[in-house]
Design a protein around this motif. Structure first.
Motif, PDB file in Angstrom:
ATOM      1  N   LYS A  40      35.093  33.053  43.288  1.00  0.00           N
ATOM      2  CA  LYS A  40      34.447  33.790  44.234  1.00  0.00           C
ATOM      3  C   LYS A  40      33.231  35.359  44.009  1.00  0.00           C
ATOM      4  CE  LYS A  40      38.946  36.244  44.538  1.00  0.00           C
ATOM      5  NZ  LYS A  40      40.515  35.840  45.338  1.00  0.00           N
ATOM      6  N   ILE A  86      40.711  26.856  46.551  1.00  0.00           N
ATOM      7  CA  ILE A  86      41.990  27.567  46.411  1.00  0.00           C
ATOM      8  C   ILE A  86      42.374  29.073  47.301  1.00  0.00           C
ATOM      9  CG2 ILE A  86      41.737  27.842  43.896  1.00  0.00           C
ATOM     10  CD1 ILE A  86      40.669  30.976  43.307  1.00  0.00           C
ATOM     11  N   ILE A 170      51.076  31.577  44.637  1.00  0.00           N
ATOM     12  CA  ILE A 170      50.566  33.252  44.245  1.00  0.00           C
ATOM     13  C   ILE A 170      51.424  34.080  44.554  1.00  0.00           C
ATOM     14  CG2 ILE A 170      48.598  34.687  44.515  1.00  0.00           C
ATOM     15  CD1 ILE A 170      47.044  32.464  46.791  1.00  0.00           C
ATOM     16  N   MET A 200      46.776  33.884  37.181  1.00  0.00           N
ATOM     17  CA  MET A 200      45.828  34.440  37.594  1.00  0.00           C
ATOM     18  C   MET A 200      45.392  35.409  36.583  1.00  0.00           C
ATOM     19  SD  MET A 200      45.671  34.952  41.822  1.00  0.00           S
ATOM     20  CE  MET A 200      46.179  36.741  42.021  1.00  0.00           C
ATOM     21  N   SER A 201      44.325  36.904  36.443  1.00  0.00           N
ATOM     22  CA  SER A 201      44.518  37.630  35.376  1.00  0.00           C
ATOM     23  C   SER A 201      45.307  38.453  33.977  1.00  0.00           C
ATOM     24  CB  SER A 201      43.275  38.213  35.840  1.00  0.00           C
ATOM     25  OG  SER A 201      41.639  37.612  36.300  1.00  0.00           O
ATOM     26  N   ARG A 216      44.534  30.044  37.803  1.00  0.00           N
ATOM     27  CA  ARG A 216      43.290  30.394  37.552  1.00  0.00           C
ATOM     28  C   ARG A 216      42.330  32.092  37.385  1.00  0.00           C
ATOM     29  NH1 ARG A 216      47.028  28.951  41.672  1.00  0.00           N
ATOM     30  NH2 ARG A 216      46.722  31.423  42.331  1.00  0.00           N
ATOM     31  N   VAL A 217      41.748  31.770  36.660  1.00  0.00           N
ATOM     32  CA  VAL A 217      41.241  33.501  36.208  1.00  0.00           C
ATOM     33  C   VAL A 217      40.089  33.972  37.274  1.00  0.00           C
ATOM     34  CG1 VAL A 217      40.866  34.869  34.275  1.00  0.00           C
ATOM     35  CG2 VAL A 217      43.195  32.969  34.495  1.00  0.00           C
ATOM     36  N   GLY A 218      39.995  35.271  37.401  1.00  0.00           N
ATOM     37  CA  GLY A 218      38.556  35.445  38.290  1.00  0.00           C
ATOM     38  C   GLY A 218      38.558  36.611  37.629  1.00  0.00           C
ATOM     39  N   SER A 219      38.776  37.750  37.576  1.00  0.00           N
ATOM     40  CA  SER A 219      38.524  38.943  37.368  1.00  0.00           C
ATOM     41  C   SER A 219      38.221  39.821  35.254  1.00  0.00           C
ATOM     42  CB  SER A 219      39.106  40.775  37.684  1.00  0.00           C
ATOM     43  OG  SER A 219      40.453  40.831  37.800  1.00  0.00           O
ATOM     44  N   ARG A 225      35.970  42.408  40.832  1.00  0.00           N
ATOM     45  CA  ARG A 225      34.687  41.875  41.644  1.00  0.00           C
ATOM     46  C   ARG A 225      34.832  43.092  42.816  1.00  0.00           C
ATOM     47  NH1 ARG A 225      38.120  37.940  41.651  1.00  0.00           N
ATOM     48  NH2 ARG A 225      39.806  38.882  42.777  1.00  0.00           N
TER      49      ARG A 225
END
Ligand SMILES: *Cc1c(COP(=O)(O)O)cnc(C)c1O
Length: 225
Positions: A40, A86, A170, A200-201, A216-219, A225
């Motif tokens: 995202k 998600i 979460i 997460m991260s 669920r890993v983003g940054s 972001r």
């Protein structure tokens, strides 16, 4: 906003190594934990190297944004992609979500379960489904609250005929995540739900320790972001 020098392919390998180490420390197999790359709001220049490195599972929190990013690119990929929703799903987007996503991790209320069941009937194909649990019982957060979770899971299965593959949470910001992961794992175990989407991260290694089957890993993967 963009930092094209961020090496997302190297970041992915480092995260996979950390997942494997956390799994091993917990007496689990590295292959038991799936990395969901949360793409995202990320520019394509950061996503492309991760795809090229072999990542096939991506998480998105908005239907529209995910369509823009992935719908046209899906067919071009050598390996089949798996897209996971998600973020919260409005019932009026259920049909579009069903068309795009392989997994919907945010089933969180009876009306959504009912509409998804109707759309699955209509489409003749079903995404894999997770129930989101609001483990911290936060007013601003989506998810069924823990005291209602057993009844909701039972209603998904019984009333709506939906298979519940997993639970997702979460944890509240600024609180240790471990107790929330443990609570989610207990709810899953007593309801016979096999998968856990958590971590997460900032806390995916803790989540692996508590039994996450996907993180669920983003940054940490793509940069901020
Ligand atoms: C954005 C998001 C993530 C990824 O968060 P990071 O802290 O960037 O890893 C994971 N799960 C959900 C539900 C999200 O919305």
């Amino acid at each position: 906003m963009t930092a094209p020098e961020f090496d997302s392919a190297a970041a992915r390998q480092a995260i996979l190594d950390r997942i494997a180490a956390a799994a091993k420390a917990a007496g689990r197999a590295a292959g038991d934990v799936t990395l969901v790359a949360v793409s995202k709001q990320q520019p394509w220049e950061r996503i492309a190297p991760v795809l090229a490195a072999g990542q096939t599972i991506f998480g998105e929190n908005r239907v529209q944004e995910a369509q823009t990013r992935w719908a046209g690119r899906r067919a071009e990929q050598a390996a089949p992609l798996e897209l996971r929703l998600i973020g919260p799903l409005q019932t009026n987007k259920a049909r579009e979500a069903l068309e795009l996503f392989d997994v919907i991790e945010t089933v969180d209320r009876p009306k959504l379960a009912r509409v998804l069941a109707e759309e699955i009937q209509r489409a003749g194909r079903a995404p894999r489904l997770y129930v989101q649990v609001n483990t911290g019982e936060e007013a601003q957060k989506a998810g069924v609250v823990p005291p209602d979770a057993d009844a909701f899971i039972a209603a998904c299965r019984g009333e709506h005929g939906l298979a519940v593959e997993g639970l997702m949470c979460i944890p509240p910001q600024g609180e240790p995540a471990g107790p929330h992961f443990a609570l989610l794992a207990r709810i899953a175990a007593r309801n016979g739900v096999p998968r856990l989407s958590m971590g997460m991260s900032a806390d995916f290694e803790t989540a692996v320790r508590f039994g996450a089957t996907s993180v669920r890993v983003g940054s940490a993967l793509f940069g901020s972001r």
